[in-house]
Write an enzyme that holds these catalytic residues in place. Structure first.
Site, PDB file in Angstrom:
ATOM      1  N   ARG A 165      -0.527  83.597  84.545  1.00 38.50           N
ATOM      2  CA  ARG A 165      -0.540  84.545  83.407  1.00 38.50           C
ATOM      3  C   ARG A 165       0.896  84.994  83.184  1.00 38.50           C
ATOM      4  O   ARG A 165       1.508  85.598  84.064  1.00 38.50           O
ATOM      5  CB  ARG A 165      -1.435  85.755  83.711  1.00 38.50           C
ATOM      6  CG  ARG A 165      -1.261  86.893  82.705  1.00 38.50           C
ATOM      7  CD  ARG A 165      -2.334  87.950  82.822  1.00 38.50           C
ATOM      8  NE  ARG A 165      -3.600  87.436  82.336  1.00 38.50           N
ATOM      9  CZ  ARG A 165      -4.669  88.201  82.086  1.00 38.50           C
ATOM     10  NH1 ARG A 165      -4.610  89.508  82.265  1.00 38.50           N
ATOM     11  NH2 ARG A 165      -5.783  87.657  81.665  1.00 38.50           N
ATOM     12  N   HIS A 192      -5.189  82.426  74.978  1.00 37.85           N
ATOM     13  CA  HIS A 192      -5.974  82.818  76.171  1.00 37.85           C
ATOM     14  C   HIS A 192      -7.159  81.838  76.264  1.00 37.85           C
ATOM     15  O   HIS A 192      -8.315  82.222  76.085  1.00 37.85           O
ATOM     16  CB  HIS A 192      -6.444  84.259  76.020  1.00 37.85           C
ATOM     17  CG  HIS A 192      -6.925  84.889  77.303  1.00 37.85           C
ATOM     18  ND1 HIS A 192      -6.934  84.227  78.511  1.00 37.85           N
ATOM     19  CD2 HIS A 192      -7.426  86.139  77.553  1.00 37.85           C
ATOM     20  CE1 HIS A 192      -7.400  85.031  79.446  1.00 37.85           C
ATOM     21  NE2 HIS A 192      -7.717  86.193  78.895  1.00 37.85           N
ATOM     22  N   GLN A 228     -10.477  82.358  78.420  1.00 42.06           N
ATOM     23  CA  GLN A 228     -11.425  83.350  77.890  1.00 42.06           C
ATOM     24  C   GLN A 228     -12.354  82.704  76.873  1.00 42.06           C
ATOM     25  O   GLN A 228     -13.556  82.990  76.844  1.00 42.06           O
ATOM     26  CB  GLN A 228     -10.650  84.502  77.243  1.00 42.06           C
ATOM     27  CG  GLN A 228     -11.545  85.589  76.675  1.00 42.06           C
ATOM     28  CD  GLN A 228     -12.265  86.374  77.759  1.00 42.06           C
ATOM     29  OE1 GLN A 228     -11.640  86.869  78.682  1.00 42.06           O
ATOM     30  NE2 GLN A 228     -13.586  86.492  77.666  1.00 42.06           N
ATOM     31  N   ASP A 280     -10.720  92.614  70.075  1.00 41.02           N
ATOM     32  CA  ASP A 280      -9.848  92.726  71.246  1.00 41.02           C
ATOM     33  C   ASP A 280      -9.067  94.015  71.082  1.00 41.02           C
ATOM     34  O   ASP A 280      -9.002  94.580  69.974  1.00 41.02           O
ATOM     35  CB  ASP A 280      -8.911  91.501  71.311  1.00 41.02           C
ATOM     36  CG  ASP A 280      -8.076  91.459  72.583  1.00 41.02           C
ATOM     37  OD1 ASP A 280      -8.422  92.174  73.556  1.00 41.02           O
ATOM     38  OD2 ASP A 280      -7.073  90.716  72.610  1.00 41.02           O
ATOM     39  N   CYS A 312     -13.288  90.542  75.200  1.00 37.55           N
ATOM     40  CA  CYS A 312     -12.767  89.947  76.436  1.00 37.55           C
ATOM     41  C   CYS A 312     -12.506  91.002  77.498  1.00 37.55           C
ATOM     42  O   CYS A 312     -12.425  90.682  78.670  1.00 37.55           O
ATOM     43  CB  CYS A 312     -11.511  89.132  76.139  1.00 37.55           C
ATOM     44  SG  CYS A 312     -10.149  90.121  75.487  1.00 37.55           S
ATOM     45  N   ARG A 372     -16.483  84.097  82.872  1.00 40.16           N
ATOM     46  CA  ARG A 372     -15.125  83.654  83.208  1.00 40.16           C
ATOM     47  C   ARG A 372     -15.173  82.828  84.493  1.00 40.16           C
ATOM     48  O   ARG A 372     -14.528  81.786  84.593  1.00 40.16           O
ATOM     49  CB  ARG A 372     -14.197  84.868  83.400  1.00 40.16           C
ATOM     50  CG  ARG A 372     -13.846  85.631  82.137  1.00 40.16           C
ATOM     51  CD  ARG A 372     -12.983  84.820  81.191  1.00 40.16           C
ATOM     52  NE  ARG A 372     -11.750  84.374  81.783  1.00 40.16           N
ATOM     53  CZ  ARG A 372     -10.627  85.102  81.868  1.00 40.16           C
ATOM     54  NH1 ARG A 372     -10.600  86.318  81.380  1.00 40.16           N
ATOM     55  NH2 ARG A 372      -9.525  84.599  82.407  1.00 40.16           N
TER      56      ARG A 372
HETATM   57  N1   CP Z   1     -10.161  89.291  79.664  1.00 35.01           N
HETATM   58  C1   CP Z   1      -9.182  89.298  80.561  1.00 35.01           C
HETATM   59  O1   CP Z   1      -8.323  88.392  80.594  1.00 35.01           O
HETATM   60  O2   CP Z   1      -9.253  90.329  81.435  1.00 35.01           O
HETATM   61  P1   CP Z   1      -8.110  90.750  82.472  1.00 35.01           P
HETATM   62  O3   CP Z   1      -6.890  91.150  81.677  1.00 35.01           O
HETATM   63  O4   CP Z   1      -8.686  91.884  83.271  1.00 35.01           O
HETATM   64  O5   CP Z   1      -7.811  89.552  83.336  1.00 35.01           O
END
Ligand code: CP
Length: 316
Positions: free
Chosen positions: A100, A127, A130, A230, A269, A297
């Site tokens: 990430r 992303h 997701q 989001d 998400c 996930r």
């Molecule tokens: N949806 C998601 O990526 O959650 P986090 O930021 O908690 O990993």
């Protein structure tokens, strides 16, 4: 060897195969052990995370491996060690790198110097993990499951809010790959990048899906199967997000907008900010599938990792 850096690193058929594998692993959690040994997977975070951190750590362990979760700031990456050097070191010891980070180009650099598959755990641009979970969830709650994977062609999906963020981009490209009707409702100031819309439209032509970007939230959700939003303040863009609350307010997901859908389910998400991008009534109400979405996930990413570790993909 294959990487998963953005949604369209999988073909439409490969996306379906990955999701079918995720579904099978949801039904029989320890059925596959591609990381048996245990082999180690590096899971690196330049940004905060709850779901991604936990779902990858648990998923790697479920697949017989050992997750090595690295806070980049406390590693030499945080002191500016070149990404290519980090890639060479990590891939000499680990079987996969999950990262990430900020710009997509950083992930591209990691993949270019890595001897093992690299997976996007969120960048500023996409992303994709997701969206795999979200497609699985839509298939589960709206029908369309088969042993070959979710059959989502013909299903419709709307995203409301900041159309310029990573989630909107992945919904466009990933949803088009699944053959879905994807609609984005956003103010003009927060439109998706034209190259992302063009890529999604190009994919949709070959999968039977479609793409619509509109400034009218009611048009976006009319007759829709699923509605998502989001946070208005994406990670790294909090100041801009707070400043845009006024312009984004008409895109807040409310019961009135949900009622325009086709018994639509609500998706997010997470983390969510109640009374900002969504009302409490919606996210905590009967149409919300956010907890199932979060759990998926784990299953979707296990399907992805097992697929990436197939000898066929490793040799390819
Ligand atoms: N949806 C998601 O990526 O959650 P986090 O930021 O908690 O990993």
């Amino acid at each position: 060897m294959r990487h998963f850096l953005r949604d369209d690193d999988l073909t439409s058929a490969e996306q379906r195969a990955v999701l079918a594998r995720g579904l099978a692993l949801k039904a029989d959690r320890f059925a596959e052990t591609p990381f048996v040994g245990p082999r180690t997977v590096a899971v690196i975070f330049d940004k905060s995370s709850t779901r991604t951190r936990v779902s990858f750590a648990v998923g790697i362990a479920d697949l017989g491996g050992s997750p090595l979760v690295i806070d980049a700031a406390s590693s030499q990456m945080g002191r500016g060690e070149p990404i290519s050097d980090t890639a060479k070191v990590l891939s000499s010891m680990c079987s996969m790198i999950v990262w990430r980070t900020f710009g997509q180009e950083r992930l591209d650099q990691m993949a270019a110097s890595s001897a093992v598959p690299v997976v996007n755990a969120l960048t500023d641009q996409f992303h994709p993990c997701q969206i795999l979970a979200d497609l699985l969830t839509i298939a589960e709650v709206k029908g369309g499951l088969s042993p070959e994977g979710p059959a989502l062609a013909g299903r419709s999906f709307a995203y409301l809010g900041d159309g310029a963020n990573n989630m909107a981009a992945s919904y466009l490209v990933g949803g088009a790959l699944a053959g879905m009707e994807v609609r984005i409702g956003c103010p003009e100031s927060h439109s998706p990048r034209p190259d992302v819309v063009a890529r999604a439209a190009e994919i949709a032509e070959s999968t039977g899906g479609s793409v619509l970007v509109t400034t009218d939230p009611a048009e976006a959700v009319a007759g829709i199967d699923a509605v998502a939003t989001d946070t208005w303040a994406s990670m790294g863009f909090e100041e801009a997000g707070h400043a845009a609350e006024g312009v984004l307010k008409p895109y807040q997901v409310t019961s009135q907008l949900m009622d325009l859908g086709n018994q639509a389910v609500f998706m997010h998400c997470l983390p969510a900010y109640r009374e900002h991008e969504v009302t409490s009534e919606v996210i905590d109400g009967p149409a919300s599938v956010v907890w199932q979405e979060a759990e998926n996930r784990l299953h979707a990413q296990k399907g992805l990792m097992a697929w990436l570790m197939d000898p066929e993909q490793i040799a390819g």
